[in-house]
Design a protein around this motif. Structure first.
Motif, PDB file in Angstrom:
ATOM      1  N   ASN A  88      28.510   7.121 -30.255  1.00  0.00           N
ATOM      2  CA  ASN A  88      27.839   7.444 -28.998  1.00  0.00           C
ATOM      3  C   ASN A  88      28.807   7.736 -27.864  1.00  0.00           C
ATOM      4  O   ASN A  88      28.604   7.336 -26.728  1.00  0.00           O
ATOM      5  N   LYS A  91      27.358  13.311 -25.549  1.00  0.00           N
ATOM      6  CA  LYS A  91      25.969  13.758 -25.419  1.00  0.00           C
ATOM      7  C   LYS A  91      26.006  15.210 -24.989  1.00  0.00           C
ATOM      8  O   LYS A  91      27.040  15.723 -24.556  1.00  0.00           O
ATOM      9  N   THR A 114      20.956  12.951 -26.724  1.00  0.00           N
ATOM     10  CA  THR A 114      21.910  11.876 -26.996  1.00  0.00           C
ATOM     11  C   THR A 114      21.887  11.432 -28.452  1.00  0.00           C
ATOM     12  O   THR A 114      22.834  10.818 -28.921  1.00  0.00           O
TER      13      THR A 114
END
Length: 165
Positions: A88, A91, A114
């Motif tokens: 993560n 995005k 995302t």
């Protein structure tokens, strides 16, 4: 019959599927952009932005000028997006922007992704009415690295369709 001819003349459609094997019509910023030469959603090539392990926070952009964008017209944009995001760290923002002569944003529609899927999915942006005073209109794909990447991540883009009415 005359009205149909006027409506046709007052519309345009821009398509980009990256099948030419390059970024013709696009401007890229930042490292990591390439043409991926395997299965795509439309043909066999797509645009790819790679976030490498260790990449620092920053932006990687791919931008197209929307030619013939006149005040009062409506811009509709869609494209296919796929990706693999492990840590993560990145995005994507997809946007249509209308800019005035001074470089100020007059109008913008934006969508953020995302959690991509490995398979292409169609993303449709909201319609945008081009405001008076617009000097340029742009379609932007922005990959934002929000924190140092702990693993390789990738985003792929294909079958871009921009319609003006």
């Amino acid at each position: 019959m005359l009205l149909a001819g006027v409506m046709f003349a007052a519309s345009a459609q821009l398509r980009s599927s990256f099948e030419g094997g390059d970024f013709s019509g696009w401007t890229t910023q930042g490292e990591g952009w390439s043409i991926y030469e395997k299965a795509a959603s439309a043909g066999v090539k797509s645009a790819m932005c790679t976030v490498s392990k260790g990449d620092a926070p920053g932006l990687k952009a791919c931008v197209m000028v929307i030619k013939k964008a006149e005040p009062g017209w409506v811009i509709k944009a869609e494209l296919d997006v796929a990706g693999k995001v492990k840590s993560n760290s990145s995005k994507v923002s997809l946007a249509v922007l209308c800019i005035d002569e001074a470089g100020n944003t007059l109008q913008e529609v934006k969508k953020q992704i995302t959690a991509p899927t490995a398979e292409f999915k169609k993303v449709i942006l909201s319609e945008l009415v081009i405001p008076t005073g617009t000097a340029e209109a742009y379609f932007m794909i922005v990959v934002e690295v929000s924190k140092e990447a702990k693993a390789k991540e990738w985003w792929r883009f294909d079958n871009v369709v921009i319609e003006l009415k």
